[in-house]
Design an enzyme around this catalytic site. Structure first.
Site, PDB file in Angstrom:
ATOM      1  CB  THR A  20      47.509  33.821  31.013  1.00  0.00           C
ATOM      2  OG1 THR A  20      47.607  34.975  30.161  1.00  0.00           O
ATOM      3  CG2 THR A  20      47.152  32.594  30.200  1.00  0.00           C
ATOM      4  CD1 TRP A  21      46.891  40.380  34.834  1.00  0.00           C
ATOM      5  CD2 TRP A  21      44.827  40.426  35.707  1.00  0.00           C
ATOM      6  NE1 TRP A  21      46.781  41.518  35.598  1.00  0.00           N
ATOM      7  CE2 TRP A  21      45.527  41.577  36.151  1.00  0.00           C
ATOM      8  CE3 TRP A  21      43.502  40.249  36.120  1.00  0.00           C
ATOM      9  CZ2 TRP A  21      44.963  42.530  36.988  1.00  0.00           C
ATOM     10  CZ3 TRP A  21      42.929  41.201  36.949  1.00  0.00           C
ATOM     11  CH2 TRP A  21      43.647  42.327  37.381  1.00  0.00           C
ATOM     12  CG  ASP A  47      43.281  36.998  26.874  1.00  0.00           C
ATOM     13  OD1 ASP A  47      43.111  37.637  25.818  1.00  0.00           O
ATOM     14  OD2 ASP A  47      43.532  37.548  27.972  1.00  0.00           O
ATOM     15  CE1 TYR A  52      47.027  40.974  31.363  1.00  0.00           C
ATOM     16  CE2 TYR A  52      46.694  38.786  30.467  1.00  0.00           C
ATOM     17  CZ  TYR A  52      46.219  40.051  30.758  1.00  0.00           C
ATOM     18  OH  TYR A  52      44.922  40.393  30.441  1.00  0.00           O
ATOM     19  CD  GLN A 162      40.314  39.967  26.619  1.00  0.00           C
ATOM     20  OE1 GLN A 162      40.966  40.244  27.616  1.00  0.00           O
ATOM     21  NE2 GLN A 162      40.788  39.191  25.665  1.00  0.00           N
ATOM     22  CE1 TYR A 190      38.179  42.983  32.611  1.00  0.00           C
ATOM     23  CE2 TYR A 190      38.366  43.517  30.283  1.00  0.00           C
ATOM     24  CZ  TYR A 190      38.275  43.917  31.612  1.00  0.00           C
ATOM     25  OH  TYR A 190      38.304  45.244  31.923  1.00  0.00           O
TER      26      TYR A 190
HETATM   27  P1  NDP Z   1      38.627  35.363  36.725  1.00  0.00           P
HETATM   28  O1  NDP Z   1      37.308  36.012  36.863  1.00  0.00           O
HETATM   29  O2  NDP Z   1      38.875  34.396  35.636  1.00  0.00           O
HETATM   30  O3  NDP Z   1      38.961  34.700  38.127  1.00  0.00           O
HETATM   31  C1  NDP Z   1      40.203  34.136  38.396  1.00  0.00           C
HETATM   32  C2  NDP Z   1      40.174  33.675  39.855  1.00  0.00           C
HETATM   33  O4  NDP Z   1      39.237  32.606  40.002  1.00  0.00           O
HETATM   34  C3  NDP Z   1      41.512  33.159  40.297  1.00  0.00           C
HETATM   35  O5  NDP Z   1      41.658  33.537  41.662  1.00  0.00           O
HETATM   36  C4  NDP Z   1      41.365  31.635  40.203  1.00  0.00           C
HETATM   37  O6  NDP Z   1      42.160  31.005  41.175  1.00  0.00           O
HETATM   38  C5  NDP Z   1      39.907  31.457  40.518  1.00  0.00           C
HETATM   39  N1  NDP Z   1      39.310  30.286  39.825  1.00  0.00           N
HETATM   40  C6  NDP Z   1      39.316  30.018  38.497  1.00  0.00           C
HETATM   41  N2  NDP Z   1      38.651  28.886  38.236  1.00  0.00           N
HETATM   42  C7  NDP Z   1      38.212  28.416  39.434  1.00  0.00           C
HETATM   43  C8  NDP Z   1      37.460  27.276  39.829  1.00  0.00           C
HETATM   44  N3  NDP Z   1      36.993  26.412  38.935  1.00  0.00           N
HETATM   45  N4  NDP Z   1      37.215  27.108  41.161  1.00  0.00           N
HETATM   46  C9  NDP Z   1      37.665  28.004  42.093  1.00  0.00           C
HETATM   47  N5  NDP Z   1      38.372  29.096  41.770  1.00  0.00           N
HETATM   48  C10 NDP Z   1      38.644  29.314  40.449  1.00  0.00           C
HETATM   49  O7  NDP Z   1      39.709  36.544  36.724  1.00  0.00           O
HETATM   50  P2  NDP Z   1      40.676  37.278  35.750  1.00  0.00           P
HETATM   51  O8  NDP Z   1      40.579  38.702  36.154  1.00  0.00           O
HETATM   52  O9  NDP Z   1      41.973  36.619  35.722  1.00  0.00           O
HETATM   53  O10 NDP Z   1      39.993  37.219  34.285  1.00  0.00           O
HETATM   54  C11 NDP Z   1      40.212  36.166  33.375  1.00  0.00           C
HETATM   55  C12 NDP Z   1      41.148  36.579  32.253  1.00  0.00           C
HETATM   56  O11 NDP Z   1      40.624  37.668  31.501  1.00  0.00           O
HETATM   57  C13 NDP Z   1      42.509  37.106  32.721  1.00  0.00           C
HETATM   58  O12 NDP Z   1      43.323  36.083  33.238  1.00  0.00           O
HETATM   59  C14 NDP Z   1      42.997  37.774  31.466  1.00  0.00           C
HETATM   60  O13 NDP Z   1      43.473  36.815  30.542  1.00  0.00           O
HETATM   61  C15 NDP Z   1      41.709  38.451  30.980  1.00  0.00           C
HETATM   62  N6  NDP Z   1      41.589  39.829  31.475  1.00  0.00           N
HETATM   63  C16 NDP Z   1      41.635  40.852  30.552  1.00  0.00           C
HETATM   64  C17 NDP Z   1      41.555  42.167  30.947  1.00  0.00           C
HETATM   65  C18 NDP Z   1      41.605  43.242  29.928  1.00  0.00           C
HETATM   66  O14 NDP Z   1      41.756  44.419  30.296  1.00  0.00           O
HETATM   67  N7  NDP Z   1      41.498  42.925  28.646  1.00  0.00           N
HETATM   68  C19 NDP Z   1      41.394  42.554  32.360  1.00  0.00           C
HETATM   69  C20 NDP Z   1      41.295  41.403  33.272  1.00  0.00           C
HETATM   70  C21 NDP Z   1      41.376  40.121  32.809  1.00  0.00           C
HETATM   71  P3  NDP Z   1      43.404  30.041  40.784  1.00  0.00           P
HETATM   72  O15 NDP Z   1      44.134  30.666  39.643  1.00  0.00           O
HETATM   73  O16 NDP Z   1      44.192  30.002  42.050  1.00  0.00           O
HETATM   74  O17 NDP Z   1      42.792  28.727  40.428  1.00  0.00           O
END
Ligand code: NDP
Length: 281
Positions: A20-21, A47, A52, A162, A190
């Site tokens: 959900t970031w 998550d 966030y 994570q 993640y």
């Molecule tokens: P992701 O690697 O999950 O990528 C997210 C991106 O991919 C967004 O731009 C989304 O666009 C796009 N996307 C997702 N699904 C699709 C699809 N099926 N087709 C095309 N595009 C897609 O990135 P995150 O960095 O957000 O990582 C996931 C999660 O991990 C975070 O949201 C958070 O909860 C966690 N996290 C934890 C961290 C930590 O320090 N513990 C650090 C970073 C992340 P759109 O939303 O526009 O669909």
């Protein structure tokens, strides 16, 4: 959707969950729809973090899933600067309020910080005893930092680490995943799509993903997610603000790659050498 035991917690959770970031920057209705459809498609691991949107994302989750709280495996994180003994308890209570729930299924230290780990762990145990969290874990911890947590808490307390893991960043495979496997700690990957840096379709690696996907009637992203969760103690949490994409991501949890497909992806995205300069890898 495949579900697996989540370390020693006694819970089985889906291999693919929902991140959900930065959702506070997306269209709110679209996020809510996406979270609901994602849950409907089996992604009940949700998550989030106090970080966030400075708490606004926790409020979006409440609006999206509040009425279905019992169905979800809800995870939030305390910021390192808040992770003193009292600060952790305060931060957790604030998250519970924003999320509109009496407990978290899992509470994580977002990354290692300056407060002594003993204090944070003592606060986690206090929150557990009070029923405000059911389990705790860490995030962005190296093997050395997990060793420290283990020496403080003992085995069977730290439920997960994570960490960053995607096809272009496989460094955790060297030490972090094996250590977690040995100690019964779940790994939650993640940024499984590289936070928007997913391999281009016409790149060499992208072509391999596309070929495997085409042959299976799947998408390259589904193939990538399935590759990441090929080990029994690894889970992942892609984020999307689009319901159709949430359903696409969830369907990856129904795929099992063959050994040959895994070998092809492994060759197309080499894991590289360990890089000790990067603390949590
Ligand atoms: P992701 O690697 O999950 O990528 C997210 C991106 O991919 C967004 O731009 C989304 O666009 C796009 N996307 C997702 N699904 C699709 C699809 N099926 N087709 C095309 N595009 C897609 O990135 P995150 O960095 O957000 O990582 C996931 C999660 O991990 C975070 O949201 C958070 O909860 C966690 N996290 C934890 C961290 C930590 O320090 N513990 C650090 C970073 C992340 P759109 O939303 O526009 O669909």
């Amino acid at each position: 959707m495949q579900v697996r035991p989540f370390s020693f917690t006694g819970r089985k959770i889906p291999v693919i969950g929902q991140g959900t970031w930065q959702m506070e920057q997306d269209d709110r209705r679209s996020c809510i729809e996406s979270l609901r459809k994602g849950l409907g498609a089996g992604m009940n691991h949700v998550d989030t973090a106090e970080l966030y949107g400075s708490g606004r994302v926790e409020e979006i989750i409440r609006e999206a899933l509040g009425e279905r709280r019992k169905e979800i495996y809800l995870v939030s994180k305390v910021l390192p600067q808040n992770a003193s003994r009292k600060g952790t308890v305060r931060a957790c209570e604030a998250s519970l309020k924003r999320l509109g729930t009496g407990h978290l299924d899992l509470y994580l230290l977002h990354w290692p910080g300056d407060h002594p780990l003993e204090e944070t762990i003592a606060a986690f145990e206090e929150l557990k005893a009070a029923g405000k969290i059911l389990a705790w874990g860490v995030s962005n911890f190296s093997v050395e930092e997990m060793e420290e947590a283990l020496s403080i808490a003992g085995e069977g307390k730290m439920a997960c680490n994570q960490v960053l893991y995607h096809l272009k960043e496989r460094a955790i495979e060297h030490h972090v995943i094996p250590w977690c496997e040995k100690h019964g700690v779940a790994v939650v990957a993640y940024s499984p799509f590289g936070s928007g840096d997913f391999p281009e379709e016409n790149s060499p690696g992208g072509k391999v993903l596309s070929e495997i996907a085409r042959a299976r009637g799947a998408t390259p992203r589904q193939v990538a997610l399935t590759f990441l969760v090929r080990e029994a103690n690894v889970f992942t949490i892609p984020k999307t603000a689009h319901a159709g994409r949430a359903i696409e991501n969830a369907k990856a949890g129904d795929i099992a790659l063959s050994g040959e497909e895994i070998d092809r992806i492994d060759a197309a995205f080499p894991k590289g050498k360990p890089r000790p300069g990067i603390p949590y890898l």
